[in-house]
Design a protein around this motif. Structure first.
Motif, PDB file in Angstrom:
ATOM      1  N   ALA A   5      42.604  37.597  39.582  1.00 54.30           N
ATOM      2  CA  ALA A   5      41.948  38.299  40.692  1.00 54.30           C
ATOM      3  C   ALA A   5      40.662  37.926  40.870  1.00 54.30           C
ATOM      4  N   ALA A   6      40.186  37.538  42.088  1.00 56.13           N
ATOM      5  CA  ALA A   6      38.916  37.127  42.415  1.00 56.13           C
ATOM      6  C   ALA A   6      38.679  37.157  44.072  1.00 56.13           C
ATOM      7  N   SER A   7      37.373  37.180  44.177  1.00 58.16           N
ATOM      8  CA  SER A   7      37.095  37.119  45.694  1.00 58.16           C
ATOM      9  C   SER A   7      36.896  35.770  46.123  1.00 58.16           C
ATOM     10  N   LYS A   8      36.616  34.770  45.450  1.00 56.18           N
ATOM     11  CA  LYS A   8      36.413  33.418  45.597  1.00 56.18           C
ATOM     12  C   LYS A   8      37.214  32.527  44.654  1.00 56.18           C
ATOM     13  N   GLY A   9      37.725  31.496  45.124  1.00 58.67           N
ATOM     14  CA  GLY A   9      38.051  30.371  44.130  1.00 58.67           C
ATOM     15  C   GLY A   9      39.753  30.269  44.304  1.00 58.67           C
ATOM     16  N   GLU A  10      40.298  30.830  45.486  1.00 58.36           N
ATOM     17  CA  GLU A  10      41.434  30.613  45.699  1.00 58.36           C
ATOM     18  C   GLU A  10      42.410  29.395  45.769  1.00 58.36           C
ATOM     19  N   LYS A  11      41.697  28.577  46.242  1.00 57.60           N
ATOM     20  CA  LYS A  11      42.044  27.053  46.261  1.00 57.60           C
ATOM     21  C   LYS A  11      41.930  26.487  44.694  1.00 57.60           C
ATOM     22  N   PHE A  12      41.187  26.914  44.019  1.00 59.19           N
ATOM     23  CA  PHE A  12      40.824  26.217  42.732  1.00 59.19           C
ATOM     24  C   PHE A  12      42.089  26.729  41.842  1.00 59.19           C
ATOM     25  N   VAL A  13      42.563  27.933  42.084  1.00 68.30           N
ATOM     26  CA  VAL A  13      43.375  28.568  41.297  1.00 68.30           C
ATOM     27  C   VAL A  13      44.899  28.315  41.742  1.00 68.30           C
ATOM     28  N   ARG A  14      45.110  28.175  42.891  1.00 65.89           N
ATOM     29  CA  ARG A  14      46.438  28.046  43.115  1.00 65.89           C
ATOM     30  C   ARG A  14      46.812  26.441  43.001  1.00 65.89           C
ATOM     31  N   LYS A  15      46.025  25.566  43.058  1.00 69.49           N
ATOM     32  CA  LYS A  15      46.117  24.360  42.569  1.00 69.49           C
ATOM     33  C   LYS A  15      46.681  24.245  40.958  1.00 69.49           C
ATOM     34  N   LEU A  16      45.841  25.068  40.110  1.00 70.66           N
ATOM     35  CA  LEU A  16      46.275  25.179  38.907  1.00 70.66           C
ATOM     36  C   LEU A  16      47.818  25.567  38.606  1.00 70.66           C
ATOM     37  N   ILE A  17      48.016  26.667  39.349  1.00 74.65           N
ATOM     38  CA  ILE A  17      49.350  27.425  39.202  1.00 74.65           C
ATOM     39  C   ILE A  17      50.542  26.954  40.010  1.00 74.65           C
ATOM     40  N   LYS A  18      50.600  25.850  40.362  1.00 74.96           N
ATOM     41  CA  LYS A  18      51.497  25.468  41.462  1.00 74.96           C
ATOM     42  C   LYS A  18      52.487  25.038  40.414  1.00 74.96           C
ATOM     43  N   GLY A  19      53.905  25.775  40.675  1.00 74.33           N
ATOM     44  CA  GLY A  19      54.964  25.456  40.010  1.00 74.33           C
ATOM     45  C   GLY A  19      54.937  26.521  38.672  1.00 74.33           C
ATOM     46  N   GLN A  20      54.006  27.500  38.677  1.00 70.84           N
ATOM     47  CA  GLN A  20      54.220  28.676  37.255  1.00 70.84           C
ATOM     48  C   GLN A  20      54.640  29.737  38.044  1.00 70.84           C
ATOM     49  N   PRO A  21      55.793  30.096  38.139  1.00 73.43           N
ATOM     50  CA  PRO A  21      56.221  31.451  38.813  1.00 73.43           C
ATOM     51  C   PRO A  21      55.565  32.905  38.127  1.00 73.43           C
ATOM     52  N   ASN A  22      55.358  32.514  36.823  1.00 74.79           N
ATOM     53  CA  ASN A  22      54.797  33.856  36.006  1.00 74.79           C
ATOM     54  C   ASN A  22      53.316  33.927  36.415  1.00 74.79           C
ATOM     55  N   ILE A  23      52.430  33.054  36.964  1.00 73.57           N
ATOM     56  CA  ILE A  23      51.056  33.363  37.133  1.00 73.57           C
ATOM     57  C   ILE A  23      51.039  33.373  38.768  1.00 73.57           C
ATOM     58  N   THR A  24      50.138  34.350  39.286  1.00 71.85           N
ATOM     59  CA  THR A  24      49.802  34.484  40.613  1.00 71.85           C
ATOM     60  C   THR A  24      48.365  34.978  41.010  1.00 71.85           C
ATOM     61  N   PHE A  25      47.803  34.618  42.029  1.00 70.48           N
ATOM     62  CA  PHE A  25      46.644  34.829  42.392  1.00 70.48           C
ATOM     63  C   PHE A  25      46.457  36.151  43.311  1.00 70.48           C
ATOM     64  N   ALA A  26      45.337  37.063  42.979  1.00 67.74           N
ATOM     65  CA  ALA A  26      45.188  37.955  44.195  1.00 67.74           C
ATOM     66  C   ALA A  26      43.708  37.689  44.538  1.00 67.74           C
ATOM     67  N   HIS A  27      43.836  37.695  45.845  1.00 65.04           N
ATOM     68  CA  HIS A  27      42.507  37.834  46.465  1.00 65.04           C
ATOM     69  C   HIS A  27      41.798  39.055  46.979  1.00 65.04           C
ATOM     70  N   LEU A  28      40.546  39.342  46.029  1.00 59.84           N
ATOM     71  CA  LEU A  28      40.069  40.712  46.425  1.00 59.84           C
ATOM     72  C   LEU A  28      39.200  40.544  47.352  1.00 59.84           C
ATOM     73  N   LYS A  29      39.330  41.448  48.259  1.00 64.49           N
ATOM     74  CA  LYS A  29      38.495  41.927  49.423  1.00 64.49           C
ATOM     75  C   LYS A  29      37.813  43.112  49.251  1.00 64.49           C
ATOM     76  N   THR A  30      38.198  43.992  48.417  1.00 66.87           N
ATOM     77  CA  THR A  30      37.389  45.619  48.219  1.00 66.87           C
ATOM     78  C   THR A  30      37.492  45.797  46.701  1.00 66.87           C
ATOM     79  N   GLN A  31      36.575  46.644  46.465  1.00 68.91           N
ATOM     80  CA  GLN A  31      36.861  47.293  45.124  1.00 68.91           C
ATOM     81  C   GLN A  31      38.114  47.781  44.858  1.00 68.91           C
ATOM     82  N   ASN A  32      38.435  48.670  45.818  1.00 68.73           N
ATOM     83  CA  ASN A  32      39.773  49.363  45.737  1.00 68.73           C
ATOM     84  C   ASN A  32      40.790  48.601  45.108  1.00 68.73           C
ATOM     85  N   GLN A  33      40.932  47.278  45.720  1.00 66.19           N
ATOM     86  CA  GLN A  33      42.078  46.267  45.217  1.00 66.19           C
ATOM     87  C   GLN A  33      41.952  46.129  43.977  1.00 66.19           C
ATOM     88  N   LEU A  34      40.864  45.969  43.302  1.00 66.87           N
ATOM     89  CA  LEU A  34      40.679  45.842  41.916  1.00 66.87           C
ATOM     90  C   LEU A  34      40.957  46.791  41.066  1.00 66.87           C
TER      91      LEU A  34
END
Length: 377
Positions: free
Chosen positions: A244-273
């Protein structure tokens, strides 16, 4: 005990909203000092004029903002860029106008003290990092050549600039590591744990659903931690990791491509975290540089379940005792495989609450500052 003392706080940036480690400490410290009766004249540097200070005005007697000066030539100054870009003559005039102790948030905010002595004032520093070590660590983790060079320059400049630590009557450190560093050189250090704003621990179900990593992915150290964890969870395909992070989605998604057990959560609010923390079975956290107890560890201990950390994440022994320590990939894997089946019980939570009350009480730690500024020097 209340005090009617007045205090200047000079902050490296606007701490509201409190969304990452450094400003969380600044904001909740201000809030706790306000609660115990300290009248704060708050000064902060901003990157642009469009900044919301309404929340700060609720907690401080007055708020002054100063624009940072991002001039390219400052890169060639003998002073660290993060220091030299935070000076304004109005700050000096406003500090001089009200006779009160000076409390600097981070070495980045102290250039006014380098230029003006303030001999009759009590001077206090909240040391957020041993900056020479911090920037050396960033340089070691950075893969971009030019950024690595800038971090190396900044580290060398801070190694010289840190002589300013001798000018302070008190240096409050965030960790024992930093306390020992300062105390061995200037004998003016005191450990004061991070201010975090958490009051009551929410009760939660015995089990969560996944492992969680959260961090600011603009920082090279956190990117390196993500690389480590992605490689680790490739070897644990039966268990899920959320990054989970507010930045870096492109960086993470490139790393986890093809890994179904790893996901990215884009944080937009403190409540999401907060929702992710309450849903996680465990938090996996590591750093590749020693810089004391990380606030994300405190946040996870307060709002989530099990915490697996490496040795660089925590240096307070009482807080470390609440975590599972792992340093190698094999140790992390073993801890994950064990804790995925371990209930989060009331006994575990009760122990955390005892430690938080004893070590991490914002009210108690703010009163220590209030008492110190009340004593003549």
């Amino acid at each position: 005990m209340e005090t009617n003392k007045t205090l200047h706080i000079i902050s490296f940036q606007n701490p509201y909203p409190p969304v990452f480690g450094g400003v969380i400490d600044v904001y909740y410290k201000l809030k706790a000092l306000h609660k115990c009766g300290v009248k704060v004249h708050f000064h902060c540097f901003i990157d642009n004029e469009q900044t919301d200070i309404s929340e700060l005005l609720r907690l401080a007697e007055v708020v002054h903002v100063y624009p940072r000066r991002f001039k390219f030539l400052k890169l060639f100054s003998p002073f660290p860029f993060s220091v030299a870009s935070r000076y304004n003559k109005r700050l000096y005039e406003n500090l001089r106008a009200v006779d009160a102790p000076l409390f600097f948030e981070g070495l980045q905010s102290t250039f006014v003290l380098h230029k003006h002595a303030f001999p009759s004032r009590k001077k206090i520093l909240r040391l957020h990092n041993v900056e020479s070590n911090y920037y050396t660590g960033l340089a070691q983790s950075e893969t971009h050549f030019f950024k690595r060079l800038l971090f190396q320059w900044e580290a060398r400049k801070y190694a010289c600039y840190q002589a300013i630590l001798a000018k302070f009557h008190k240096v409050y450190t965030l960790s024992h590591f930093e306390q020992n560093y300062v105390q061995s050189r200037h004998q003016n250090a005191e450990y004061l744990p991070v201010f975090h704003g958490s009051i009551r621990m929410p009760r939660r179900a015995e089990f969560g659903d996944f492992a969680l990593y959260h961090g600011d992915l603009r920082m090279s150290d956190n990117k390196k931690a993500v690389l480590f964890l992605v490689e680790l969870f490739k070897t644990i395909p039966s268990y899920n990791l959320v990054i989970a992070a507010s930045k870096g989605e492109k960086f993470v998604r490139k790393l986890i491509k093809g890994q179904p057990n790893i996901t990215f959560a884009h944080l937009k609010t403190q409540n999401q975290l907060a929702v992710l923390l309450s849903s996680a079975q465990m938090n996996v956290m590591l750093s590749f540089q020693q810089s004391g107890t990380k606030l994300k560890t405190i946040n996870a201990l307060h709002k989530s379940r099990h915490c697996i950390v490496n040795s660089n994440m925590v240096d307070d022994p009482e807080i470390l005792a609440l975590c599972t320590v792992a340093n190698t990939q094999d140790e992390f894997r073993a801890a994950i495989e064990e804790l995925r089946f371990v209930e989060f019980t009331d006994d575990i939570q009760d122990l955390r609450e005892v430690v938080f009350d004893r070590v991490l009480s914002d009210d108690t730690n703010a009163q220590k500052i209030a008492n110190y500024i009340s004593v003549d020097f």
